[in-house]
Design an enzyme around this catalytic site. Sequence first.
Site, PDB file in Angstrom:
ATOM      1  N   HIS A 227      -7.589   9.742  -1.349  1.00 13.34           N
ATOM      2  CA  HIS A 227      -6.830   9.764  -0.095  1.00 13.34           C
ATOM      3  C   HIS A 227      -7.589  10.444   1.053  1.00 13.34           C
ATOM      4  O   HIS A 227      -7.545   9.969   2.185  1.00 13.34           O
ATOM      5  CB  HIS A 227      -5.477  10.456  -0.321  1.00 13.34           C
ATOM      6  CG  HIS A 227      -4.395   9.938   0.561  1.00 13.34           C
ATOM      7  ND1 HIS A 227      -3.073   9.894   0.189  1.00 13.34           N
ATOM      8  CD2 HIS A 227      -4.433   9.440   1.814  1.00 13.34           C
ATOM      9  CE1 HIS A 227      -2.356   9.373   1.180  1.00 13.34           C
ATOM     10  NE2 HIS A 227      -3.158   9.108   2.172  1.00 13.34           N
TER      11      HIS A 227
ATOM     12  N   LYS B 292      -2.912   5.955  -4.192  1.00 15.23           N
ATOM     13  CA  LYS B 292      -4.001   6.880  -3.883  1.00 15.23           C
ATOM     14  C   LYS B 292      -3.797   8.217  -4.592  1.00 15.23           C
ATOM     15  O   LYS B 292      -2.656   8.652  -4.799  1.00 15.23           O
ATOM     16  CB  LYS B 292      -4.059   7.136  -2.369  1.00 15.23           C
ATOM     17  CG  LYS B 292      -3.997   5.865  -1.521  1.00 15.23           C
ATOM     18  CD  LYS B 292      -3.913   6.159  -0.039  1.00 15.23           C
ATOM     19  CE  LYS B 292      -3.625   4.902   0.759  1.00 15.23           C
ATOM     20  NZ  LYS B 292      -2.214   4.488   0.692  1.00 15.23           N
TER      21      LYS B 292
ATOM     22  N   ASP C  42       0.838  -1.201   0.000  1.00 16.71           N
ATOM     23  CA  ASP C  42       0.000   0.000   0.000  1.00 16.71           C
ATOM     24  C   ASP C  42       0.868   1.244   0.000  1.00 16.71           C
ATOM     25  O   ASP C  42       1.608   1.504   0.945  1.00 16.71           O
ATOM     26  CB  ASP C  42      -0.905   0.007   1.243  1.00 16.71           C
ATOM     27  CG  ASP C  42      -1.777   1.245   1.308  1.00 16.71           C
ATOM     28  OD1 ASP C  42      -2.927   1.170   0.842  1.00 16.71           O
ATOM     29  OD2 ASP C  42      -1.309   2.286   1.804  1.00 16.71           O
TER      30      ASP C  42
ATOM     31  N   TYR D 246       3.181   9.742  -0.501  1.00 16.75           N
ATOM     32  CA  TYR D 246       4.290   9.111   0.222  1.00 16.75           C
ATOM     33  C   TYR D 246       5.630   9.361  -0.470  1.00 16.75           C
ATOM     34  O   TYR D 246       6.686   9.152   0.138  1.00 16.75           O
ATOM     35  CB  TYR D 246       4.078   7.600   0.347  1.00 16.75           C
ATOM     36  CG  TYR D 246       2.839   7.178   1.091  1.00 16.75           C
ATOM     37  CD1 TYR D 246       2.042   8.106   1.780  1.00 16.75           C
ATOM     38  CD2 TYR D 246       2.447   5.845   1.115  1.00 16.75           C
ATOM     39  CE1 TYR D 246       0.903   7.707   2.448  1.00 16.75           C
ATOM     40  CE2 TYR D 246       1.308   5.444   1.790  1.00 16.75           C
ATOM     41  CZ  TYR D 246       0.533   6.372   2.446  1.00 16.75           C
ATOM     42  OH  TYR D 246      -0.601   5.974   3.103  1.00 16.75           O
TER      43      TYR D 246
END
Length: 259
Positions: free
Chosen positions: A96, A63, A33, A38
């Site tokens: 998100h 996401k 994930d 990120y």
Amino acid sequence: MPRLGLGVWKVTEEGQVEQSIQDAVKAGYRSIDTAKAYGNEEGVGRAIRECGVPREELFVTTKVWNSDQGYDSTLKAFQDSLEKLGLDTLDLYLIHWPVKGKYKDTWRALEQLYKDGKVRAIGVCNFHVHHLEDLLQDAEIKPMVNQVEYHPLLSQVELRQYCQDQGIVLEAWSPLMQGNLDVPQIQELAEKHGKTPAQIVLRWDLQNGVVTIPKSTHEKRIRENADVFDFELSHEDMALLDGLNQDKRFGPDPDNFDF
């Protein structure tokens, strides 16, 4: 969708995400994930190519970030993520956060990606019941997953029941409370079962029907987090953990976030 996966939030040091995924795959994980936010999609893509497991055996999630929400911008963001990951298709694409005034248009884009066969499943993150009810008024496709902060101190009973009734899979982020596991009742259950506090919490997730994606960059903990299928919590154990709820968040409230 695997019931247990590896989260890679904030894993951005050179080579660290690749090593974490390599360790996870060796330990039996098949779900990864990530998210645009990120900043490690390219590293995740390299790890997928180098891990030695066929792509079709892996379940990869990413996401769309808040600044990319909207119909056209979401379609572009998806393509950007796909290119960074080096993939032809994605297993799960998520919104998100529920950005007010935008998440419905974003959802239309996800529906189109799903219809076009570019993603195998679509869903949302951090949606309360009222967000889901609002989305479902216009949605053609019901979200398949809702990924939220979920742990014994934030058990989200109403939301979990609503998702269960709607056939939406609830998935836990920060299941290990960002390391805040020094709760006496959790420690006692760990001693009782000969397991770590983390394993107790992850087992609680699974027995509640919640998919869980603990994050770790340490090989030993990655292996330990996967070692939760050889024991079972009793009804009394589960009730004890259920009773710990304080509606305590370690992350932002989806009704009050600013990013």
